[in-house]
Design a protein around this motif. Sequence first.
Motif, short mmCIF file in Angstrom:
data_model
loop_
_atom_site.label_atom_id
_atom_site.label_comp_id
_atom_site.label_asym_id
_atom_site.label_seq_id
_atom_site.Cartn_x
_atom_site.Cartn_y
_atom_site.Cartn_z
N ASP A 195 0.85 -1.19 0.00
CA ASP A 195 0.00 0.00 0.00
C ASP A 195 0.88 1.24 0.00
N GLU A 196 1.55 1.44 -1.10
CA GLU A 196 2.46 2.57 -1.26
C GLU A 196 2.55 2.87 -2.75
N VAL A 197 2.72 4.11 -3.10
CA VAL A 197 2.87 4.48 -4.50
C VAL A 197 4.32 4.20 -4.90
N VAL A 198 4.49 3.42 -5.94
CA VAL A 198 5.84 3.10 -6.43
C VAL A 198 5.96 3.51 -7.89
N GLU A 199 7.17 3.71 -8.30
CA GLU A 199 7.46 4.08 -9.68
C GLU A 199 7.54 2.82 -10.52
N GLY A 200 6.61 2.66 -11.45
CA GLY A 200 6.58 1.47 -12.29
C GLY A 200 7.61 1.53 -13.40
N LEU A 201 7.91 0.38 -13.95
CA LEU A 201 8.81 0.29 -15.10
C LEU A 201 8.02 -0.21 -16.30
N PRO A 202 8.36 0.28 -17.48
CA PRO A 202 7.69 -0.24 -18.68
C PRO A 202 8.08 -1.69 -18.93
N ILE A 203 7.16 -2.45 -19.51
CA ILE A 203 7.48 -3.83 -19.87
C ILE A 203 7.29 -4.04 -21.36
N GLU A 204 8.15 -4.86 -21.93
CA GLU A 204 8.16 -5.12 -23.37
C GLU A 204 7.33 -6.36 -23.68
N LEU A 205 6.24 -6.17 -24.40
CA LEU A 205 5.38 -7.29 -24.75
C LEU A 205 5.20 -7.46 -26.26
N LYS A 206 5.55 -6.44 -27.03
CA LYS A 206 5.26 -6.48 -28.46
C LYS A 206 6.46 -6.87 -29.32
N ASN A 207 7.64 -6.43 -28.94
CA ASN A 207 8.81 -6.69 -29.79
C ASN A 207 9.60 -7.88 -29.25
N LYS A 208 10.03 -8.73 -30.17
CA LYS A 208 10.82 -9.89 -29.77
C LYS A 208 12.22 -9.43 -29.38
N THR A 209 12.65 -9.80 -28.20
CA THR A 209 14.00 -9.50 -27.77
C THR A 209 14.94 -10.46 -28.47
N LYS A 210 15.97 -9.91 -29.09
CA LYS A 210 16.85 -10.71 -29.92
C LYS A 210 18.10 -11.16 -29.19
N GLN A 211 18.63 -12.28 -29.66
CA GLN A 211 19.91 -12.79 -29.17
C GLN A 211 20.95 -11.68 -29.35
N GLY A 212 21.77 -11.45 -28.33
CA GLY A 212 22.77 -10.40 -28.40
C GLY A 212 22.34 -9.08 -27.77
N THR A 213 21.06 -8.97 -27.36
CA THR A 213 20.57 -7.75 -26.72
C THR A 213 21.31 -7.52 -25.41
N ALA A 214 21.79 -6.29 -25.20
CA ALA A 214 22.45 -5.93 -23.94
C ALA A 214 21.40 -5.82 -22.84
N ILE A 215 21.76 -6.31 -21.64
CA ILE A 215 20.83 -6.32 -20.51
C ILE A 215 21.50 -5.81 -19.23
N ALA A 216 20.67 -5.44 -18.28
CA ALA A 216 21.12 -5.12 -16.92
C ALA A 216 20.15 -5.75 -15.95
N ILE A 217 20.66 -6.19 -14.81
CA ILE A 217 19.84 -6.74 -13.74
C ILE A 217 20.20 -5.97 -12.48
N LEU A 218 19.17 -5.50 -11.78
CA LEU A 218 19.38 -4.76 -10.54
C LEU A 218 18.64 -5.48 -9.43
N GLY A 219 19.36 -5.82 -8.36
CA GLY A 219 18.72 -6.55 -7.27
C GLY A 219 19.54 -6.55 -6.01
N TYR A 220 19.24 -7.50 -5.16
CA TYR A 220 19.83 -7.59 -3.83
C TYR A 220 20.34 -9.01 -3.57
N PRO A 221 21.41 -9.42 -4.23
CA PRO A 221 21.91 -10.79 -4.03
C PRO A 221 22.62 -10.96 -2.69
N ASN A 222 22.49 -12.14 -2.12
CA ASN A 222 23.24 -12.53 -0.92
C ASN A 222 23.34 -11.44 0.13
N ILE A 223 22.22 -10.90 0.59
CA ILE A 223 22.29 -9.74 1.50
C ILE A 223 23.05 -10.04 2.78
N GLY A 224 23.00 -11.28 3.27
CA GLY A 224 23.74 -11.63 4.48
C GLY A 224 25.25 -11.52 4.29
#
Length: 175
Positions: free
Chosen positions: A26-55
């Motif tokens: 129950d909080e207003v958050v900033e959404g991210l756009p999602i890709e549903l129409k265009n096929k993502t191609k092999q070789g596309t550059a990507i980034a992942i943002l998260g919280y691995p192994n916090i301990g």
Amino acid sequence: LNNRQKYKAELIGTDKENDIALLKIDEVVEGLPIELKNKTKQGTAIAILGYPNIGLQGNEQKATFGYINANSGIQGDTRYFQIDSPIQPGNSGSPMVNEQGVVIGIASASLNQSAAIKATGTLAQNVNYAVKIAYALPMLINHGVDYIEPAKQKALEKTELIESIANSVVLVVAE
């Protein structure tokens, strides 16, 4: 969202087959756009943002970068991308975005090193997987979640890219 602030989340949907859950706060958050129409191609550059192994690694956001290596996962499973962006335990559920900051997948898993050694006699290097975002769409629709379609924009520098999505990525802790 303030990364130090805690919010209670409600589990409103699960998709065990694709290992996806939908949480609501129950909080207003900033959404991210999602890709549903265009096929993502092999070789596309990507980034992942998260919280691995916090301990072990602390609770600061971590960014990794890489590419789509294949448009299928283990044994040709077309629900997944094979990626070379490093992911760790705790990255599961992290958004995988393209260079425009559009979500194209959800970080999911790494190839099991023990299985790779047994099958091939060698360690697999940077073989990771992300669920294609299209597989989250039925859950979003079923629960009436509005999603943002991507606007045409130029590729962002890595620092700009991370800044553009940072406020939309939060640490989820099950208690």
